[in-house]
Design a protein around this motif. Structure first.
Motif: not given
Length: 329
Positions: A252-268
């Motif tokens: 979401h922003s540069m401070f976001d740890a992005q713990l709310y979605r899986e890396k596999t989802e992003v990769d898809e």
């Protein structure tokens, strides 16, 4: 397995294809450079990247005229670049330099250029929707033949301003394009946890607003959908609600740890990268070559370096001017 043949609309020329591809690559590389500069503390404050959503900005801006008004969210670098704002003035703004498009006072979330009728990013979620209705109403009263295009995310649809603005736009019959960039996550909250009705385009019906959705990962589909929306607005003078279903590849922003979605989802989702998709369409239809793509990349690289050099050479506002432009009764 044979590669699937992709047929393009005959109206898509080599010239148009190169222009759209150039703009998407410019946005992508500009954002990547911005992330790099942020880690070096050249850019401070908040930074929200547009990587993955380029097709929406480019497809939309190509369909608008120079007389149309643009309002955007705090994730607006892509919109500003696609609108034609100078990359140097944008970069200088993010550096906080006086040569920036908002004189260094707005930063990443408040890009502004009245000469391009780009009336800024807005840091308040949904805060610019009432402004869009007001601008469209002003155009109507002045008898202008333009529209106001308002970008916002799906998170704004949960805000009261969205419903108030849709209601008034329909009630007054004003020429505004409500364009939702649905990237599935309002900050860190998934769409399924924040909206009881997840087919967002259905919400327009409650206000009698003509509505549609499109594939926000395909620049040509966005372009066609926006052209249809504009034709409707121009012929009726009424508002239109378009949902572009897209996805941001970065946090979401540069401070976001992005713990709310899986890396596999992003990769898809990255398999649907709008730049790769469009490049392959143009290549398979023999409208461009690999050399054309290399030429674009080299041109973009030089333009971004020029923007960085301009920002580096810029000047900070003197401390004695701190109260300038500040209203005090």
């Amino acid at each position: 397995m044979e590669k699937e043949e992709i047929k393009l609309n005959p109206a898509i020329t080599r010239e148009l294809g190169l222009k759209l591809l150039y703009q998407m690559i410019l946005i992508r590389r500009f954002e990547e450079k911005s992330a790099e500069l942020y880690t070096k503390e050249k850019i401070r404050g908040f930074l929200h990247l547009y990587i993955g959503e380029e097709a929406v900005a480019v497809g939309t801006m190509h369909s608008l005229t120079d007389e149309d008004n643009i309002l955007s969210t705090y994730r607006e670098h892509g919109h500003a670049l696609a609108r034609g704002l100078d990359p140097g003035s944008i970069m200088a703004e993010m550096y906080g330099k006086q040569e920036g498009c908002s004189m260094g006072r707005g930063g990443s979330m408040h890009l502004f250029d009245a000469s391009k009728r780009f009336f800024g990013g807005n840091a308040i979620v949904g805060g610019h929707l009432p402004m869009a209705v007001g601008m469209a109403l002003a155009s109507k009263k002045q008898g202008l033949n333009n529209i106001t295009s308002c970008f916002f995310g799906e998170g704004a649809i949960a805000e009261g301003e969205f419903h108030e603005s849709m209601n008034l736009a329909a009630l007054w019959g004003v020429p505004v394009l409500f364009l939702c960039e649905n990237n599935l996550y309002g900050m860190g909250t998934a769409l399924r946890f924040s909206h009881s009705v997840q087919d967002l385009e259905k919400k327009g019906a409650a206000y009698g607003v003509e509505s549609a959705k499109t594939n926000g990962m395909d620049v040509l589909e966005v372009k066609n959908a926006v052209e249809k929306a504009i034709a409707y607005i121009k012929s009726t003078g009424k508002p239109y609600f378009l949902v572009c279903n897209t996805y941001r590849f970065r946090a979401h922003s540069m401070f976001d740890a992005q713990l709310y979605r899986e890396k596999t989802e992003v990769d898809e989702w990255k398999k649907r990268d709008p730049i790769l998709t469009f490049s392959n369409q143009l290549l398979q239809n023999e409208l461009i070559s690999r050399d054309d793509i290399d030429t674009i990349e080299n041109k973009v690289s030089a333009e971004i370096q020029k923007a960085v050099d301009f920002a580096e050479a810029g000047t900070f506002e003197p401390v004695e001017d701190l109260k300038k432009f500040v209203y005090s009764p």
